[in-house]
Every structure is written in structure tokens, then in C-alpha cells.
Design a protein around this motif. Sequence first.
Motif, PDB file in Angstrom:
ATOM      1  N   UNK A  81       0.832  -1.206   0.000  1.00  0.00           N
ATOM      2  CA  UNK A  81       0.000   0.000   0.000  1.00  0.00           C
ATOM      3  C   UNK A  81       0.867   1.257   0.000  1.00  0.00           C
ATOM      4  N   UNK A  82       1.939   1.231   0.805  1.00  0.00           N
ATOM      5  CA  UNK A  82       2.816   2.398   0.868  1.00  0.00           C
ATOM      6  C   UNK A  82       3.523   2.631  -0.462  1.00  0.00           C
ATOM      7  N   UNK A  83       3.864   1.554  -1.151  1.00  0.00           N
ATOM      8  CA  UNK A  83       4.469   1.691  -2.479  1.00  0.00           C
ATOM      9  C   UNK A  83       3.486   2.357  -3.436  1.00  0.00           C
ATOM     10  N   UNK A  84       2.222   1.931  -3.376  1.00  0.00           N
ATOM     11  CA  UNK A  84       1.195   2.530  -4.231  1.00  0.00           C
ATOM     12  C   UNK A  84       0.936   3.985  -3.839  1.00  0.00           C
ATOM     13  N   UNK A  85       0.902   4.271  -2.534  1.00  0.00           N
ATOM     14  CA  UNK A  85       0.720   5.653  -2.074  1.00  0.00           C
ATOM     15  C   UNK A  85       1.830   6.556  -2.604  1.00  0.00           C
ATOM     16  N   UNK A  86       3.057   6.081  -2.464  1.00  0.00           N
ATOM     17  CA  UNK A  86       4.209   6.867  -2.903  1.00  0.00           C
ATOM     18  C   UNK A  86       4.183   7.076  -4.411  1.00  0.00           C
ATOM     19  N   UNK A  87       3.790   6.033  -5.142  1.00  0.00           N
ATOM     20  CA  UNK A  87       3.708   6.151  -6.599  1.00  0.00           C
ATOM     21  C   UNK A  87       2.659   7.184  -7.005  1.00  0.00           C
ATOM     22  N   UNK A  88       1.523   7.220  -6.293  1.00  0.00           N
ATOM     23  CA  UNK A  88       0.477   8.184  -6.617  1.00  0.00           C
ATOM     24  C   UNK A  88       0.920   9.618  -6.400  1.00  0.00           C
ATOM     25  N   UNK A  89       1.546   9.890  -5.249  1.00  0.00           N
ATOM     26  CA  UNK A  89       2.030  11.245  -4.972  1.00  0.00           C
ATOM     27  C   UNK A  89       3.203  11.608  -5.880  1.00  0.00           C
ATOM     28  N   UNK A  90       4.062  10.622  -6.177  1.00  0.00           N
ATOM     29  CA  UNK A  90       5.209  10.879  -7.054  1.00  0.00           C
ATOM     30  C   UNK A  90       4.754  11.185  -8.477  1.00  0.00           C
ATOM     31  N   UNK A  91       3.734  10.470  -8.949  1.00  0.00           N
ATOM     32  CA  UNK A  91       3.223  10.755 -10.292  1.00  0.00           C
ATOM     33  C   UNK A  91       2.652  12.166 -10.359  1.00  0.00           C
ATOM     34  N   UNK A  92       1.995  12.592  -9.290  1.00  0.00           N
ATOM     35  CA  UNK A  92       1.472  13.959  -9.253  1.00  0.00           C
ATOM     36  C   UNK A  92       2.604  14.971  -9.409  1.00  0.00           C
ATOM     37  N   UNK A  93       3.706  14.760  -8.688  1.00  0.00           N
ATOM     38  CA  UNK A  93       4.848  15.676  -8.784  1.00  0.00           C
ATOM     39  C   UNK A  93       5.426  15.671 -10.197  1.00  0.00           C
ATOM     40  N   UNK A  94       5.662  14.485 -10.741  1.00  0.00           N
ATOM     41  CA  UNK A  94       6.224  14.377 -12.088  1.00  0.00           C
ATOM     42  C   UNK A  94       5.322  15.055 -13.113  1.00  0.00           C
ATOM     43  N   UNK A  95       4.029  14.891 -12.949  1.00  0.00           N
ATOM     44  CA  UNK A  95       3.092  15.493 -13.891  1.00  0.00           C
ATOM     45  C   UNK A  95       3.162  17.014 -13.855  1.00  0.00           C
ATOM     46  N   UNK A  96       3.203  17.585 -12.652  1.00  0.00           N
ATOM     47  CA  UNK A  96       3.198  19.036 -12.530  1.00  0.00           C
ATOM     48  C   UNK A  96       4.470  19.671 -13.080  1.00  0.00           C
ATOM     49  N   UNK A  97       5.591  18.982 -12.961  1.00  0.00           N
ATOM     50  CA  UNK A  97       6.855  19.532 -13.442  1.00  0.00           C
ATOM     51  C   UNK A  97       7.220  19.057 -14.847  1.00  0.00           C
ATOM     52  N   UNK A  98       6.365  18.241 -15.439  1.00  0.00           N
ATOM     53  CA  UNK A  98       6.536  17.807 -16.833  1.00  0.00           C
ATOM     54  C   UNK A  98       5.170  17.845 -17.509  1.00  0.00           C
ATOM     55  N   UNK A  99       4.555  19.021 -17.458  1.00  0.00           N
ATOM     56  CA  UNK A  99       3.148  19.120 -17.832  1.00  0.00           C
ATOM     57  C   UNK A  99       2.910  18.894 -19.318  1.00  0.00           C
ATOM     58  N   UNK A 100       3.837  19.279 -20.156  1.00  0.00           N
ATOM     59  CA  UNK A 100       3.657  19.035 -21.585  1.00  0.00           C
ATOM     60  C   UNK A 100       3.549  17.539 -21.873  1.00  0.00           C
ATOM     61  N   UNK A 101       4.349  16.747 -21.182  1.00  0.00           N
ATOM     62  CA  UNK A 101       4.383  15.307 -21.439  1.00  0.00           C
ATOM     63  C   UNK A 101       3.285  14.545 -20.708  1.00  0.00           C
ATOM     64  N   UNK A 102       2.926  14.972 -19.491  1.00  0.00           N
ATOM     65  CA  UNK A 102       2.028  14.181 -18.648  1.00  0.00           C
ATOM     66  C   UNK A 102       0.716  14.879 -18.302  1.00  0.00           C
ATOM     67  N   UNK A 103       0.566  16.135 -18.691  1.00  0.00           N
ATOM     68  CA  UNK A 103      -0.622  16.885 -18.296  1.00  0.00           C
ATOM     69  C   UNK A 103      -1.922  16.385 -18.886  1.00  0.00           C
ATOM     70  N   UNK A 104      -1.851  15.627 -19.973  1.00  0.00           N
ATOM     71  CA  UNK A 104      -3.071  15.108 -20.591  1.00  0.00           C
ATOM     72  C   UNK A 104      -3.528  13.787 -20.012  1.00  0.00           C
TER      73      UNK A 104
END
Length: 355
Positions: free
Chosen positions: A201-224
Motif C-alpha cells: 500500500x505504501x508503495x502505491x501511495x508513494x507512486x500516486x504522490x510521485x506521479x502527481x509531482x512528475x506530472x506538474x513539473x513535466x506538464x507538456x508530457x504528462x498533463x493530458x
Amino acid sequence: MHIIHKILLFYLLINCSAAFAQDSTKAISDPIDYSIASRFHSNDYVPLNLSYKFFDPQKKDKTALASQPIFVNSERPLIDGTIWRTNSDVNYLRLTSMLGAIAVVNTVAYTYQRKVWYTEETTVFHSLEFLNDWNKYQQMDKFGHFTDAYITSDFSAKIYRWSGLSGNSSVWFGALTGWIWMLEIEVSDAFMAEWGFSWGDMLANTAGSAFFILQQFNYDALGGIQPKISWHKSEAWKEMRYHKDPQALIEDYEGMTFWLTVNPHHYFPESWKKSYSEWLAPLGLAIGVSAKDIGAYPWAGYKEYFIGLDIDLKKLPIWEDSNLLKFIMSEVNFLRLPLPTIRFSSQGTWFGFYF
């Protein structure tokens, strides 16, 4: 101890916010040197609006202003109704009131959890065996933790931006808040004899928050790309086929479907967007996963896979005049609407409207 933990967390967030607020008084030599995140959010902003603040403590002649430091803070309205700032300009009344509201909601939610889930025997802190836990429910609980962590991180970041934190600060604090929110659940589970701390569960939690960070700082690639959920009461729950009767809809794993949606319009070249209908811009593609026959025995069952249409509610051209409606739609947008869908599984193929 749980209440003390919340108070300390509340105090920590306020003080950290104050520390980040100091960047609003930095002199910037190049006013066009925007943050990485604000550049990648360019598709979701209106034209840039710069406000220049001059400070002359000696109240000298106005001609002396040219020699004074120039403080710059660019503000860009986002598609979710909040504002992305280069530097923090914290409204502490908003910040403390919203953190207080979050603390109240968290306390109420935890009290509800105690009454619904944490009624069994308690024990010392312990963790679950990783593979045994990972193979339960066809990983539906892990998909849920990923999605929950992403949603709470995103919501928290919006609150921080509304309170005046800079765009970059809102992303980091939002992800941290979402991650801690989910961590609290795991720590509570760790003291229940029937449950336990789940590293999966903690791995999944971390992946969810990490994906949010990656998306915000790579919005052209992940914003859609956006995680979404849908739910209907499963036949397993209706027919009481669960080994333990669900106490709430989030325990009805067979009724849940988790989605990743893609909005093609986000990736169109600017030249295409100019001639593309604004009413077609919200249309996208959704890929989902669900599971069946996991109620009676959590280590059994099979997965179902889905592909269908999706609508990005944020892009509908009817919220433009209301930031409140933009914010509400950005939250409702986490629900995948009933739309034409194809389902694939070991039991065959099906087509229809699915939620």
C-alpha cells in the motif's frame, strides 16, 4: 496521541508555509525566468499578467524608484480555478482556515474509520508479508491507494495555491500532505490484528504522490493524463458473496474500476488547436481495470480490462467565468462518466455504457 499528532502536523505545515513564503521578497534579475512548472503549464494558462512592486523606504523622489530593487511576481490562472504564482504571497487567514478544515475532516474521517473498520482486536505494530498482501484482490486495493494518493495530493496543492503559496511550493506541499494522509491509514492498520502495515500500500501511495509531482513539473508530457475512478454496487455485494460483508463502498472491490484517461487535445500542436472545436477538446480515451470473483477468496479471481471514451470536464467551455465552478469541475473530473466502453476478460468481450 492521535490528536497530538494532528496538532503537530498542523503546526509543521503552517511553519513550513511561512518559510516558503519568504521567496515572495526575493529580487529577481530576470522577470521572464519562470519556474519549470509554470512553463510546462502554458497550455492551461491565460496570457501572462505581471505585477511590479516598488519599495522605497525613504520615500525619496519618485525618480529614485528606477534605482530601487524590482520585485516581480507573475500570476497565471489555471484551468482548475487556482492561480500559479512564481513567488509565494501567503494569505494566512485562508491557509490556517483551510488547514483547520482539513484537520476537522481528517478527524471526522478517522472517527468513522474507527467505528467501521477498527472494531476488531488490536495488537502491537506489525506489517504484512509483502507478496501475500500484494497478491490479494487482484491488486485492486493497490490501484485504489495509487488513485487516492494522487487525488489527495492534487486537492491539497489546489488549497495551497488558493492560500497564496507559489506554484512550486504548492506541488511539494500538496504531494507531502497527500502522502501523509495515506500514511496515517497505514499506521492505524498496523495496530489491528486482522490488518497490518502494508508495504505494498505504501508503495502505491508513494507512486500516486510521485506521479502527481512528475506530472506538474513535466506538464507538456504528462498533463493530458489523469487517474479516474468509477463504482457501481457489485453483484458480489448484492448476493452477499464476500467473505466479510463490506461496511462501505470502498470495500466493494468488485464494484470498483480504476482508469487512466488521456486527452488528445492536450498533445495537439498549437496550429491544430486553433482550428479545433472547443466542444471536441474535452473528448478523450479511457483505459480501465477491474476484478471479479475476489470477494469469497481474496487470492482468487480475474481481472477485467476496459477501453472507452472519456470527457475531461475541465475543458468544457462553460466554466470560464467562475473560478469556483472550475475548481468543482476539476474535482468531479476524477469520476469517469458512464460512456461507451468495451470490456475484455477471460470470460469474453462486452460492449455498452459502463460506470
